[in-house]
Motif scaffolding. Sequence first.
Motif, short mmCIF file in Angstrom:
data_model
loop_
_atom_site.label_atom_id
_atom_site.label_comp_id
_atom_site.label_asym_id
_atom_site.label_seq_id
_atom_site.Cartn_x
_atom_site.Cartn_y
_atom_site.Cartn_z
N THR A 34 84.13 22.60 19.55
CA THR A 34 83.00 22.26 18.71
C THR A 34 81.98 22.90 19.23
O THR A 34 80.82 22.85 18.34
N ARG A 35 81.85 23.56 20.34
CA ARG A 35 80.58 24.42 20.98
C ARG A 35 80.56 25.52 20.07
O ARG A 35 79.71 26.32 19.99
N ALA A 36 81.83 26.21 19.43
CA ALA A 36 81.70 27.13 18.52
C ALA A 36 82.71 26.92 17.21
O ALA A 36 83.92 27.38 17.18
N PRO A 37 82.04 26.29 16.30
CA PRO A 37 82.82 25.71 15.13
C PRO A 37 83.48 26.95 14.50
O PRO A 37 82.72 27.92 14.24
N GLY A 38 84.59 26.70 13.80
CA GLY A 38 85.11 27.56 13.31
C GLY A 38 85.79 28.64 13.78
O GLY A 38 86.49 29.54 13.14
N LYS A 39 85.83 29.10 15.18
CA LYS A 39 86.10 30.03 16.02
C LYS A 39 87.31 29.58 16.80
O LYS A 39 87.50 28.67 17.54
N LEU A 40 88.27 30.68 16.68
CA LEU A 40 89.69 30.36 17.69
C LEU A 40 89.40 31.70 18.36
O LEU A 40 89.54 32.56 18.13
N ASP A 41 89.38 31.40 19.84
CA ASP A 41 89.31 32.55 20.69
C ASP A 41 90.69 33.19 20.63
O ASP A 41 91.62 32.76 20.34
N PRO A 42 90.44 34.71 20.96
CA PRO A 42 91.72 35.50 21.04
C PRO A 42 92.56 35.12 22.00
O PRO A 42 92.25 34.41 23.08
N PRO A 43 93.96 35.25 21.89
CA PRO A 43 94.86 34.73 22.91
C PRO A 43 95.02 35.36 24.18
O PRO A 43 94.66 36.61 24.00
N LEU A 44 95.27 34.76 25.17
CA LEU A 44 95.46 35.53 26.61
C LEU A 44 97.22 35.17 26.58
O LEU A 44 97.80 34.29 25.95
N ILE A 91 100.11 21.44 23.02
CA ILE A 91 98.77 21.58 22.54
C ILE A 91 98.08 20.35 23.20
O ILE A 91 98.55 19.36 23.73
N ASP A 92 96.89 20.62 23.63
CA ASP A 92 95.94 19.45 24.35
C ASP A 92 94.56 19.39 23.89
O ASP A 92 94.30 20.33 23.00
N SER A 93 94.08 18.02 23.78
CA SER A 93 93.00 17.84 23.43
C SER A 93 91.76 17.74 24.85
O SER A 93 92.19 17.08 25.55
N PHE A 94 90.75 18.24 24.54
CA PHE A 94 89.69 17.97 25.70
C PHE A 94 88.54 17.35 25.51
O PHE A 94 87.95 17.94 24.52
N PHE A 95 88.14 16.26 26.16
CA PHE A 95 86.82 15.58 25.61
C PHE A 95 85.88 15.54 26.75
O PHE A 95 86.29 15.23 27.83
N ALA A 96 84.78 16.25 26.60
CA ALA A 96 83.73 15.98 27.68
C ALA A 96 82.56 15.43 26.89
O ALA A 96 82.37 15.21 25.65
N ASP A 97 81.31 15.13 27.51
CA ASP A 97 80.35 14.47 27.07
C ASP A 97 79.64 15.44 25.98
O ASP A 97 79.08 16.28 26.08
N GLY A 98 79.51 15.16 24.70
CA GLY A 98 79.23 15.70 23.73
C GLY A 98 79.87 16.80 22.97
O GLY A 98 79.10 17.17 22.03
N TRP A 99 81.05 17.09 23.61
CA TRP A 99 81.81 18.08 22.79
C TRP A 99 83.25 17.82 23.09
O TRP A 99 83.43 17.19 23.77
N GLU A 100 84.21 18.54 22.27
CA GLU A 100 85.52 18.54 22.55
C GLU A 100 86.04 19.97 22.25
O GLU A 100 85.51 21.04 21.73
N GLY A 101 87.25 20.12 23.00
CA GLY A 101 88.06 21.58 22.81
C GLY A 101 89.50 21.24 22.64
O GLY A 101 90.01 19.99 22.65
N MET A 102 90.22 22.18 22.21
CA MET A 102 91.59 22.06 22.09
C MET A 102 92.25 23.34 22.26
O MET A 102 91.64 24.60 22.28
N THR A 103 93.51 23.21 23.03
CA THR A 103 94.11 24.49 23.45
C THR A 103 95.64 24.43 22.97
O THR A 103 96.22 23.54 22.82
N LEU A 104 95.95 25.25 22.28
CA LEU A 104 97.62 25.54 21.74
C LEU A 104 98.12 26.87 22.90
O LEU A 104 97.59 27.89 22.81
#
Length: 148
Positions: free
Chosen positions: A79-89, A49-62
């Motif tokens: 945080t740019r798409a709150p409540g959404k988990l993208d479909p897996p690759l 799992i990773d956390s990604f922090f950019a200016d004004g937003w954050e993301g995470m990957t599993l």
Amino acid sequence: MSENDFNFLHGRWRVANRKLADIVGRGTEWVEFDAEAEARPLLGGAAIIDSFFADGWEGMTLRQYDPADDVWRIWWASTRAPGKLDPPLEGRFSGGHGVFFGDDVVGGHAVKVRFDWTPGDEPVWQQQFSYDGGENWETNWIMRFTRA
């Protein structure tokens, strides 16, 4: 291929990003920005799992390895798409290069998504979209990692 494929990503990183300003509209203007990331193993190394922090937003990957299917699956949320988990690759590493494919809807358009991972001391990740079923791919985001 194994649950150790993403071991190169463990730890803290500075990330130089080059991204299309408008990936939805398939623009041509590129923006560059810095970010920080931290990745850690879970489930005995079969997940990361990773956390990604950019200016004004954050993301995470599993990322999770499935030994029965011999594939990795990758999910993204931010945080740019709150409540959404993208479909897996899904994909795997072969010859020192990881390629992962999935389907998504971006800006109301069905797209095929491709992630390319080049591991090493300074890993590189690229995201590409295909709007024609995978015949042509357009790079829209590149990340270059250096140890923090």
